[in-house]
Design a protein around this motif. Sequence first.
Motif, PDB file in Angstrom:
ATOM      1  N   ASN A 352       0.819  -1.209   0.000  1.00 39.94           N
ATOM      2  CA  ASN A 352       0.000   0.000   0.000  1.00 39.94           C
ATOM      3  C   ASN A 352       0.858   1.266   0.000  1.00 39.94           C
ATOM      4  N   TYR A 353       0.816   1.982  -1.095  1.00 38.90           N
ATOM      5  CA  TYR A 353       1.637   3.187  -1.261  1.00 38.90           C
ATOM      6  C   TYR A 353       1.175   4.333  -0.367  1.00 38.90           C
ATOM      7  N   GLY A 359       4.411   3.187   2.905  1.00 32.03           N
ATOM      8  CA  GLY A 359       4.072   3.961   1.725  1.00 32.03           C
ATOM      9  C   GLY A 359       4.936   5.198   1.518  1.00 32.03           C
TER      10      GLY A 359
END
Length: 602
Positions: A352-353, A359
Amino acid sequence: MHRKLSNLLGFKKVLIGQMLVVAAFAGSAGAATSTNPADPSKVIKMGFEAADDGFDMIRTANFYSGWVSEVIYETLLTYDYLARPAKLVPQTAEAMPEISEDGKTYTFHIKKGIYFSPDPAFKGVRRELTAEDYIYTFKRVLDPQSRSVHASFLAGKIVGLDDLAAQAQKSGHFNYDAPVAGLQAPDRYTLRVTLNAKDYNFLNIMAYSAFGAVAQEVISTYGAQSGQHPVGTGPYMLQTYVPRSKIVLVANPEYRGFTWDFKPSSDAIDKQIVKDMQGKRMPQVGRVEINIIEEEQSRWLAFQGKQIDFDKMPQLAAPTVLDGDKLKPEYAEQGIQLQRVVDAGVTYTVMNYKDPTIGGNSLDRIALRRAITMVYDNKQEVSILRNGQATKLEMFIPPGVVGYDPTYRNSVAYDPALANKLLDHFGYKRGADGYRTMPDGKPLLLKFTREQAVFYQEMSELWKRGLDKIGIRSEFIINNFADNLKAATQCKLMLWGAAWMADYPEGQNFMQLLYGPNVGQGNHGCYSSPTYDALYQKAIALPPGPERNQLYLQMNRQIEADSAVVVNTTRIRSWLARPWVKGFKKHPILHAEWQYIDVDKH
């Protein structure tokens, strides 16, 4: 206790409502003129390895939802059943569309006499498919209230449609009656679509199940529950639906049927398929029963017990069933059919950026994701977890899809020693317990979300062994696939093992999974890179060919530079079918074969 009672009462209400709808189907079906040649006594039984997420296809990218929806809804175009590589052919359209000289306007002529399956929403009247139904379907995809995960397939493409969507965003109301210059119906059976610019994948999009026609009356009647009340013009309709447990499809009495007449490809099995099926009125199968069986061992036992007619051979059974690429004698002697196919799909690990821990674009976060990528041993996944029934992927486009390059090699390799040096350099220090902290001294904990099945437990163990080698603490959260997919779409999962099967056989279908504007849609890692997005926009403006493929290679290098995703494997599927199943051939894009096959009584 009160919550449990409330949930139980709510579940009963849902079941009662479903029973009433099924009864209404039965009552209204009798009034229709039956044209479907399907035999109710011919039944196909299957097991799905994960649950669907309902059958309102504008709201879900769930693979199993799409599988079922393919036979409920009908798109303008589809794919030839036998042709390899995949070949587009008309479905509800009379022929392939007329295309203007500038490549922007497509004119489809829809077949007359196609009817939706009987439903109370039509108030006892037979409801014919018209061009306006496709216009409504396309508009609905861009209605802001739909929050469609497939909006990117049409966004920015059709003249005037985005303007209407923008007005709806401001007013809170989408005016479905408003004319759109790029969506016109000159007459009841003619659909004219005009694009803002030439789109070389537009016809592939018109064959994607999310754009199967729906009737506005049905959506108005069922609203948010439309996913549990799918009504289309396809060969089957939903009879029984117990979410995450059982799906039963029966022949749509209004379906017009077709004559089986497909030309063999060069595949060796096609000759027998044509011999078994040529000239039959289709569909032959009158009932499809699907049970959700998540564990591979349980599905395998069901197949061995002849409770499932065809299924993917579980990876765990490979040493027992296969002798190389052939069945062992004890299985061949049962008349079991084997088809070995390489998936037009990828398995990958979402990172998950937008997650506060892993991220972002800072060098220390890129280094952390790079280190995570470097400790996952794909070769172990292939040889041990998948029993050799997969190949290690080097790029984010799989074999069999335009843009795949067999000579491409990923620049990020399995290398725990180098991963340790990388983390040391960027200040991820080890504590007394051997586990690292963030550069600011805060705890570092990776949270993986996974499904229940044993395979995912084994994958978790493989991940943990790798992360332990570089001193990163991890925990694994178990949830069902449908809920995990929703959470990933909303950017709520830190790490999650995902897969994507081709919606159409072109690299764009995979590269759009990392396109920034698709966050909240298919971009489950919520990745955003101006460099990547610019390459993507340039690529989709080009026709198929070496220049576009070169941009796909650059996009793969950008993914690696940002460590945006962990590319895992593409699976080799061994499809097994009982001898009474006739005409079965696994398609690279289509998933539901039921309308193309027959069942000998047994």
